[in-house]
Write an enzyme that holds these catalytic residues in place. Sequence first.
Site, PDB file in Angstrom:
ATOM      1  CE  LYS A 114      -3.847   2.003   2.680  1.00 24.41           C
ATOM      2  NZ  LYS A 114      -4.947   1.807   1.705  1.00 24.41           N
ATOM      3  CE  LYS A 153       6.444 -16.733   3.209  1.00 23.44           C
ATOM      4  NZ  LYS A 153       7.391 -15.652   2.891  1.00 23.44           N
TER       5      LYS A 153
END
Length: 236
Positions: A114, A153
């Site tokens: 982000k 993951k």
Amino acid sequence: MSSPVLLVLGAGPGVGLAVARKFAQHGYKVALAARNPSEETSKAADLVIKTDFSDPSAVVSTFEKVKGVLGIPSVVVYNAYSSHRSEGDPFSVSVADFHTDLAVNATSAFATAKEAVKGFEYLPKDSSKTFIFTGNILNVRQRVSLTSLGAGKSATAHVVANAAATYLDKGFKFYYADERTPDGGPVNNDVDGPAHAEFFYNLARDPKQGTWLATFVKDKGYVDFTAVDRSAPIFV
């Protein structure tokens, strides 16, 4: 023209150090962030930040420090990880340990991507603008003893896939990098730092988004193991 900036979050003596050295050789300014940066790792960087990514809020302050000292990073590598083993039973891991692993392996990785995008918006058109997550085989193959690591993951693989599709037109690149053996199996503890560095640098210098699920083999580069993964047993 100022030098491009590489930021590696989770910079240990293996992959992190090798990536730092590789990019520095090609003119990058290097920022490394780690919980306990070693002296050797610190010598490979222009900026070293001591931080712990079990707290996702540390990501924002890390980017602010890098931007203030070196500039906006055009290549961001998330290499931090946390793992608590669950031998024989996926629920043998405590909720607290699962929370920690998910924070490091997914939430902080999400926060990093982000922040990377926020910076990419201000970089010149010809900048690399690449985010790379150091993954492994657990997003496509399950392992009981690594339940919490695999959950993180897998979550980040989903985020990376969505980001690669969303920002394709802007030229922002996103990769889930997974080193494999030549037959498509996991490298387990035989992770090769220099092989990661070479592959990551090639991903960064390619102007176009490649396959987001970037499975690769040392000295070969990207190899498509989709067929191998589909035929693999559920538990390995």
